[in-house]
Design a protein around this motif. Structure first.
Motif: not given
Length: 1217
Positions: A933-945
């Protein structure tokens, strides 16, 4: 004279009509004298359908009222212009001029700005208003009478007594004196009736109930009504509407519109639909002005220089350029917008509330107009300085010279030495000297120059390291600002600043009024006005006719950000084109001639597209323009690129290189919109690249978004018009085949059984609408519904899979007796098929070949599949047996017809073997292994960067996911860094730290649209571990605030507020009691004889930190508890603690009880794990259906050499969506 009581409400005239101010044909005697004086047949404004002449002078009158009765408009929301305080109000007799003796009762109100009189003290809108500034003097005339005299008119009133008359005269004289004093202070003419603020829009309109047109002016946040233009210039009007309570909407009449308020509906009629649009726009702006706030403006005006426009000196400027850090007036703001966002980013002090952070406000207090003009206006000659009354042309020239050319700026000593400027900037940003930073940037220092230190490579990084937040804010706002250059200096190498003045063109065009939003409705031919249009020297001007000298308006090529060409007959004219500008305006032009329209589009495009992007003009585009984007490795800051949409291809030219290979929009792997409504980002994912297009300007971005989504969708019924995968296979075919391969190979009667008609139809509609976004999941869709959808799609193809032209040749080939000759003929015909058809045939036959290999289980051998698919693919309805023979031949001779080599067969065999083996193992162990399952995970805060796309195998834990994200971003883990993966639920405003051993995949499958995963430090973990280490006993109990929130029928209806409840938590359950019970001295727990009000098993609870604000929690230390019953009914409730420490203790105890005391790993792994590759070829490892014995037989049959069993076993070819 004895004072009389105020008349009761029942005796006071009231408005009874809301459709207009005046009944048709009604004439008020109040202003008959006015008619004679002015020579106009005018009907005044009674507020209802009754004659005031019947009111006798015997009606009681009000005396001086120290605290005037409330007026209907006093309690309404106050707009940006505060309501002036009422000085005096009461009943007076009004005597019309020209000698009439008919007195009429009027409710008169005097405030600091106006003298107004009404029919009743309940009326919201006056019959007349006289600005206090117009009053020249007040004089007594006989018994109890007095006159209010203006330069052109005299108004006579009669009071109830001489004492009351004296009070009114004193109040009026004092108001006039104070008004003149204010006028002298503001350097205004003491008797000037027109304020310094010009109308935003003005003109004549018909108002229902009036025989003659009225003159209407939209000024700021008010709409003012006058009898005619003459009275508008005198300043004496009928009434005005505060737009904080107003709303405008179109009426049934094509030229009509209504201004609605809580008290009246003003029904207006314009001369044309074009004028109506202009009036609607002006009144909408007035509403926005009225609903704005002065809070930011007042804070910024705290610095004296900010109280006057930085460019022309006008008072109370309510706009600003956030990159130049100057406060400007409304007139100058319009010209600033014309400079483009690369020069000046204009924002309102009153309306753009989200922009004005505390940091930005502080920046304006530190810099603002004082520092701004010390730099930008250091050398302005008096002859070139602007005044508040300067014309738009003069403002434009001055601002071009001031900011684009930097003509008046104070030159820095390092000007011209780029290297030294950059060094000085890097030094300045580490200090608090903002003026120095402003001067360096304005003289050419590079805002993104290299500092020489790889760890802090830019000035922004240096400022952040030094803790200079104001410097950081200033640098961020100037990241895309162009450096001012004089004409003698070569223009900068930036594509959006290049203008080609050599392009010229002229002819008549048909034009509608400019709009501030997309044109959703068809514009009729009558809404277009014929205008003589001239494109010359980078300016598109439109005139009333070819002989006119002054243009009605103009559009500068440098302001154009997008040019769009709608399909023919979208509007009243067959051929139209749209021009979008920096100022968020849309201009629609129309023509009858396709050739002339194409010529205009090409000329306008050449005028605003720079030379590096001229290749985009080689073909007829549907949309062309510039947009901020991020791509490749440059994701730290947005750049501006040029884009052209041609059919389903998006062509792009980026600053760093030549024209890129176009994006095939129908072949995208992902097309999504991220971010909130204010900061949207369009994400386009192709196989080898990802492009982020940012919505800096809402209007043209919305147009681009709709056009790209339309181009990326299926545009017709033929195969080539569908959304396609990389191998030219329609996504709709891939989705169905892939799902059945993974979930239905062992399903008995697959493709022979029909699914439910309603479910099949809904699934097919969703696939046709946007197959790319459809995700087929086991348990949600039955294989028979999916197989029926695939068959119906193939049967309904207008041209068929084998095409009408070649269909007969395929059927004839099936009658060839020699097998080798027949296979050769099939291969020959296959080559002749269109590429998409050929790829689809191969994919489908490969899939059917795989299906028949499991015929022992699914009962679908080659012959049975041919019976089903022959009529479907050849659309013969079973009337021609040869159709089934073709399909049977293609399946039987799959390897030879499609030239499938041994390596391809081997890969396919491994794929299906792995799938079935996993299903066997999962069934034997009672578990089901899902595919990757391909998932988007954020580092520290939800931003595109900060986003990372991670493949999640079934075995991955939260700890492994956390370490992978940290490894990818090279984040070192220090001692006492408790990095944790959190599940964040934005809708509930809560988050849950995942336990380090918790499996991630089940959580992902349960995430809603408002949830995501983020890896960040657990700030409370150390305190929780210390508490657990010192805690004695295995229970916790205490009082908490409790609120239940059952999800009733999926509605999530809350029940009640927060109440005190007593809780006991132990290793097995959480118990709730209404009140504190007696406790055993040795355990501290309540007596067991007391039954709890509620009880829940502790391991079935999910604990989220936070409580959503709309529930109004009594404290800020709360958590949300979710419990799913055996019937899969979700229960949810909220708990609040008194202190943060108490919250940590409860949460730590929950974790301790749920995970047998292991809250944090004793030795967390610091080694990046190797993620097991569980995807073989292109098939995700998702379990198959069927019993264990069936699958064991399938594996045994399938593991044999596929080339040695008749027929050879294989799977579909290696292709992707």
């Amino acid at each position: 004279m004895t004072k009389k009581e105020d008349p009761p409400v029942s005796q006071v005239p009231r408005a009874v009509r809301v459709a207009s101010l005046l009944s048709e044909g009604e004439l008020s005697g109040d202003d008959q004298g006015d008619e004679a004086e002015d020579g106009h047949a005018y009907e005044d404004i009674p507020n209802g359908g009754w004659h005031t002449s019947s009111l006798s002078s015997s009606l009681p009158s009000s005396l001086l009222i120290p605290d005037p009765r409330p007026h209907p408009m006093d309690g309404l929301p106050v707009g940006p212009t505060p309501s002036p305080p009422v000085i005096k109000a009461g009943w007076l007799d009004k005597n019309p001029p020209q000698g009439s003796y008919i007195y009429q009762k009027r409710w008169v109100r005097l405030d600091t700005d106006h003298l107004r009189y009404f029919d009743s003290n309940k009326d919201a809108y006056s019959k007349r208003f006289v600005p206090v500034a117009c009053i020249s003097r007040v004089a007594a005339i006989g018994d109890q009478k007095f006159e209010v005299i203006t330069n052109n008119r005299t108004f006579a009133f009669r009071a109830e007594s001489d004492a009351e008359r004296k009070e009114w005269m004193q109040a009026l004289q004092q108001a006039v004196a104070e008004q003149r004093a204010r006028a002298r202070l503001s350097s205004a003419h003491p008797l000037g009736v027109q304020g310094s603020e010009p109308p935003d829009h003005a003109g004549s309109l018909e108002l229902r109930g009036f025989k003659n047109k009225l003159y209407v002016a939209v000024v700021g946040d008010k709409v003012q009504l006058y009898k005619n233009l003459e009275e508008y210039h005198l300043g004496i009007g009928i009434t005005f509407v505060d737009m904080s309570v107003g709303n405008v909407k179109e009426a049934a009449d094509r030229r009509g519109f209504d201004l609605t308020t809580p008290y009246r509906i003003f029904s207006f009629l314009a001369e044309s639909e074009l004028e109506k649009e202009q009036w609607l726009e002006a009144m909408q702006r007035a509403i926005a002005e009225a609903l704005s706030t002065w809070e930011v403006a007042e804070r910024i005006w705290a610095m004296a220089p900010n109280r006057f426009c930085a460019d022309c000196g006008a008072a109370q400027p309510d706009w600003a350029s956030i990159n130049l850090c100057v406060v400007i007036c409304k007139r100058c703001a319009g010209e600033h917008r014309g400079l483009g966002a690369g020069i000046s980013k204009v924002r309102s002090l009153k309306m753009d509330r989200k922009v004005w952070t505390e940091t930005l406000i502080e920046l304006f207090l530190q810099l603002g107009n004082a520092a701004g003009n010390r730099f930008w206006a250091a050398n302005v000659p008096p002859s070139e300085a602007l005044q508040p009354s300067s014309s738009p042309g003069a403002r434009r020239c001055h601002l071009e010279a001031k900011y684009r050319e930097g003509k008046y700026r104070r030159y820095h000593p390092l000007f011209g030495n780029q290297e030294e400027l950059d060094k000085a900037l890097c030094a300045a940003v580490t200090t608090s000297d903002l003026a120095e930073t402003q001067a360096l940037l304005g003289c050419g220092a590079g805002v993104n120059c290299f500092s020489g230190d790889p760890e802090v490579p830019t000035p922004l990084a240096l400022a952040e390291q030094a803790g200079q937040t104001l410097q950081m804010e200033f640098l961020r706002n100037n990241r895309t600002t162009e450096v001012p250059r004089l004409d003698s200096v070569r223009p900068p190498e930036k594509h959006y600043s290049v203008v080609l003045p050599t392009v010229s063109h002229s002819s008549f065009l048909y034009k509608t009024a400019s709009a501030g939003k997309l044109l959703q409705d068809r514009r009729a031919r009558e809404e277009f006005s014929r205008r003589w249009c001239v494109l010359s020297d980078g300016v598109l001007s439109y005139y009333e006719n070819e002989r006119a000298v002054t243009p009605n308006g103009e559009i500068r090529a440098s302001e154009i950000v997008c040019l769009a060409v709608p399909t023919p007959n979208t509007h009243g004219f067959e051929h139209t084109f749209e021009v979008y500008t920096e100022g968020e305006r849309l201009y629609l032009f129309g023509l009858e001639s396709a050739e002339l329209a194409r010529e205009w589009v090409k000329c306008i495009a050449k005028a605003f597209v720079p030379p590096p992007a001229e290749d985009l003009l080689a073909r007829d585009f549907e949309r062309l323009g510039r947009l901020p984007y991020k791509a490749g490795l440059s994701l730290q800051r947005a750049q501006e690129g040029w884009f052209a949409l041609l059919g389903s291809e998006l062509h792009a030219v980026f600053p760093e290189g030549p024209c890129e290979e176009p994006l095939q929009l129908r072949k995208l792997q992902e097309l999504s919109v991220q971010g909130d409504s204010e900061n949207q980002v369009l994400v386009l994912v192709e196989r080898r690249r990802t492009l982020y297009i940012q919505g800096e300007r809402r209007l043209d971005f919305t147009g681009w978004l709709g056009a790209i989504q339309k181009a990326a969708a299926s545009s017709g019924d033929t195969l080539s018009e569908q959304q396609l995968g990389d191998s030219d296979i329609p996504v709709i075919v891939y989705r169905c085949v892939d799902y059945i391969t993974q979930c239905g190979l062992t399903s008995e009667g697959i493709y022979r059984k029909c699914g439910q008609t309603s479910k099949t139809q809904r699934l097919l509609e969703s696939l046709r609408l946007d197959a790319r976004s459809v995700r087929l999941k086991e348990g949600e869709q039955h294989v028979d519904d999916v197989s029926s959808a695939l068959k119906r799609f193939l049967r309904d193809l207008p041209d068929g899979l084998f095409t009408r032209v070649q269909r007969l040749a395929w059927l004839e080939a099936s009658e060839i007796e020699d097998e080798e000759e027949k296979v050769s003929r099939y291969r020959e015909l296959l080559v002749r098929l269109p590429p998409v058809n050929r790829a689809t045939v191969k994919a489908l036959i490969s899939h059917l070949y795989c299906v028949q290999c499991f015929s022992d289980t699914n009962q679908m051998n080659t012959h049975n599949l041919a019976i089903v698919f022959g009529p479907t693919l050849f659309q013969t309805d079973g009337q021609d047996y040869k159709a089934g023979r073709v399909v049977e031949d293609l399946i039987s001779h799959y390897v030879m017809v499609f030239s499938v080599d041994e390596e391809e067969l081997r890969k396919q065999r491994e794929e299906i073997t792995a799938i079935v083996k996993m299903r066997v193992a999962g069934t034997a162990s009672g578990t089901q292994h899902a595919g990757d399952f391909i998932c988007t995970v954020y580092l520290e805060e939800k931003k595109a960067e900060t986003e990372q796309h991670v493949k999640i195998p079934a075995s991955m834990t939260a700890e492994e996911l956390t370490l992978e994200i940290l490894d990818r971003r090279n984040v070192g883990i220090r001692e006492k860094d408790y990095w944790t993966c959190f599940e964040v639920n934005e809708r509930e405003e809560a988050e849950r730290p995942l336990h380090f051993a918790e499996k991630v995949l089940p959580i992902l499958h349960g995430l809603g649209m408002d949830s995501y995963l983020v890896v960040k430090k657990h700030q409370s973990m150390e305190a929780m571990l210390l508490y657990l280490a010192s805690h004695v006993g295995e229970t916790k109990h205490g009082m908490m605030k409790f609120r239940e929130d059952r999800s009733l029928l999926g509605l999530g209806l809350p029940s009640g507020g927060f109440h005190d409840r007593y809780f006991i938590l132990n290793s097995s359950c959480l118990r709730l009691y209404k009140e504190v019970r007696s406790q055993r001295p040795w355990s501290g727990a309540p007596e067991t004889s007391h039954r709890p009000e509620k009880e829940w098993p502790v391991r079935s609870l999910k604990i989220y930190l936070g409580v959503k604000k709309k529930l109004r929690p009594p404290t800020c230390w709360g958590f949300t508890v979710v419990h799913e019953t055996e019937k899969h009914e979700k229960q949810q409730w909220y708990l609040c603690c008194e202190t943060q420490m108490e919250l940590r203790e409860w949460f730590a105890t929950f974790l301790f009880m749920q995970h047998d005391g292991l809250v944090w790993p004793s030795e967390p792994s610091r080694v990046s794990r190797a993620v097991p590759e569980v995807r073989l070829g292109s098939v995700s490892l998702i379990p198959l259906r069927g019993s264990e014995n069936e699958m064991r037989r399938s594996v045994a049959a399938f593991t044999a050499d596929p080339l040695s069993c008749p027929p050879a076993l294989s799977l579909r070819p290696h292709w992707e969506s």
